[in-house]
Design an enzyme around this catalytic site. Structure first.
Site, PDB file in Angstrom:
ATOM      1  N   HIS A 147      42.674  36.075  35.363  1.00 24.31           N
ATOM      2  CA  HIS A 147      43.212  36.843  34.240  1.00 24.31           C
ATOM      3  C   HIS A 147      44.544  37.438  34.658  1.00 24.31           C
ATOM      4  O   HIS A 147      44.817  37.638  35.846  1.00 24.31           O
ATOM      5  CB  HIS A 147      42.243  37.942  33.812  1.00 24.31           C
ATOM      6  CG  HIS A 147      41.810  38.845  34.930  1.00 24.31           C
ATOM      7  ND1 HIS A 147      40.879  38.463  35.881  1.00 24.31           N
ATOM      8  CD2 HIS A 147      42.182  40.110  35.250  1.00 24.31           C
ATOM      9  CE1 HIS A 147      40.688  39.446  36.738  1.00 24.31           C
ATOM     10  NE2 HIS A 147      41.461  40.456  36.390  1.00 24.31           N
ATOM     11  N   VAL A 148      45.379  37.719  33.675  1.00 28.74           N
ATOM     12  CA  VAL A 148      46.723  38.240  33.918  1.00 28.74           C
ATOM     13  C   VAL A 148      46.846  39.606  33.246  1.00 28.74           C
ATOM     14  O   VAL A 148      46.474  39.772  32.083  1.00 28.74           O
ATOM     15  CB  VAL A 148      47.812  37.289  33.368  1.00 28.74           C
ATOM     16  CG1 VAL A 148      49.204  37.848  33.656  1.00 28.74           C
ATOM     17  CG2 VAL A 148      47.656  35.893  33.971  1.00 28.74           C
TER      18      VAL A 148
ATOM     19  N   HIS B  66      45.702  40.252  40.116  1.00 22.41           N
ATOM     20  CA  HIS B  66      45.122  40.985  41.234  1.00 22.41           C
ATOM     21  C   HIS B  66      44.492  39.987  42.205  1.00 22.41           C
ATOM     22  O   HIS B  66      43.837  39.025  41.792  1.00 22.41           O
ATOM     23  CB  HIS B  66      44.034  41.952  40.753  1.00 22.41           C
ATOM     24  CG  HIS B  66      44.572  43.224  40.223  1.00 22.41           C
ATOM     25  ND1 HIS B  66      43.886  43.996  39.311  1.00 22.41           N
ATOM     26  CD2 HIS B  66      45.730  43.886  40.473  1.00 22.41           C
ATOM     27  CE1 HIS B  66      44.596  45.075  39.023  1.00 22.41           C
ATOM     28  NE2 HIS B  66      45.720  45.019  39.704  1.00 22.41           N
TER      29      HIS B  66
END
Length: 348
Positions: free
Chosen positions: A277-278, A268
């Site tokens: 983060h994924v 995002h």
């Protein structure tokens, strides 16, 4: 009715790379994450029957969710409560037992030729609503869940350095919950994969809002490297990103029997919290934040960095800002945000 609805906003492994394949309960990661239930004590438990509604922050008719601000009778400070309808189960026997047995109540609205319309009241066991409580809630949390008008910003790297980065560095939302996960102080039961390498390693954990139905599967990869956001990525991070992609999809395939080709893997930007983060999401699940001006596919990010090592220090990244949010005000003051004429003229 329509005017009351808000817009849709917001393997075989070495010991250091182990996959937990047991069917333990799972919860999601966001900036609202609290410690797990096992860490809570009776003194800290909240009694939702004491919650008093003071304001509806957002009523999202598309996602069938509502965000409410309020207080607890026996506690000081504000709280935010999110109520969201759960997805339906696929199991036929559960559907028959929960929605079509003698305990199910149907209230008819009308019949017209072959069409009939009812209100259905499932049995109590299957009539629950996903509930998330943020307490104590800061003004940042309240602003995040309030319904706002939306505006598109085209962020150059210069704007990132002059506007966005200072804003990021001023954010006060705690990231302690991430440290707790990475250091095994909380939510160990939710970790399905871990690679402890300090440069390329990460933890893969189930999203705390996941309702444990495979068709709504959502996970989060948290790297051990401390990177703020997509903007900080360069070619030196390619080994980390490839490892997240390859090891993450392998772990999900083994645990949930979902192949990589049925996963949406993305970042995002802007993110909800500034620790890279994924997101891993089942492709058939239309999760919040998966569309243009918010989501950036991991595969695309890797390709961009392979083509140009400093791609994200040169690219224009477009995203949505909320009216009256700190970023909105900062971009507006710099003349970088076009607003409606009604904001500058006396519109009647």
């Amino acid at each position: 009715m329509a005017e009351k609805c808000a817009n849709v906003n917001d393997s075989d492994c070495s010991p250091a790379k182990k996959v937990k394949l047991n069917d333990e309960d799972a919860i999601e990661n966001t900036d609202e994450r609290n410690t797990s239930e096992n860490d809570a004590t009776p003194e800290t438990e909240l009694n939702l029957s004491n919650f008093k509604v003071t304001k509806v922050l957002q009523n999202n008719c598309v996602r069938k969710s509502i965000c409410i601000k309020g207080t607890f009778e026996d506690r000081e400070g504000l709280a935010v409560v999110l109520l969201e309808q759960k997805s339906f189960p696929h199991d036929e026997s559960i559907l028959e037992k929960g929605f079509f047995d003698e305990k199910t109540l149907f209230r008819k609205h009308f019949t017209n030729d072959i069409y009939r319309n009812y209100d259905c009241f499932p049995t109590e066991e299957y009539n629950s609503i996903q509930t998330t409580v943020i307490y104590p809630a800061t003004q940042n949390h309240i602003e995040k869940y309030k319904r706002h008008e939306l505006y598109m910003i085209d962020e150059t790297y210069e704007l990132y350095q002059q506007v966005t980065l200072p804003y990021i560095e001023s954010k006060s939302l705690s990231l302690e919950w991430i440290t707790n996960i990475l250091e095994h102080k909380a939510e160990q039961e939710s970790i399905i994969y871990e690679d402890s390498d300090k440069d390329t390693g990460f933890v893969l954990i189930t999203d705390f809002k996941w309702d444990k139905q495979l068709d709504t599967l959502k996970l989060l990869a948290l790297p051990f490297q401390k990177i703020k956001s997509l903007r900080e990525l360069n070619a030196s991070h390619l080994p980390l990103l490839r490892n997240i992609r390859d090891a993450g999809t392998t772990a999900i395939s083994k645990k949930f029997n979902i192949p990589a080709s049925q996963l949406r893997i993305y970042f995002h930007y802007q993110p909800s919290y500034y620790y890279l983060h994924v997101h891993f999401c089942y492709l058939m699940f239309e999760a919040p934040g998966i569309y243009v001006a918010k989501a950036h596919l991991l595969s695309t990010v890797i390709s961009n960095l392979e083509l140009m090592s400093d791609y994200y220090t040169k690219a224009v990244l477009s995203y949505v800002v909320f009216k009256d949010s700190p970023l909105y005000e900062k971009f507006k003051s710099r003349g970088a945000l076009e607003t409606s004429t009604c904001e500058t003229l006396d519109c009647k």
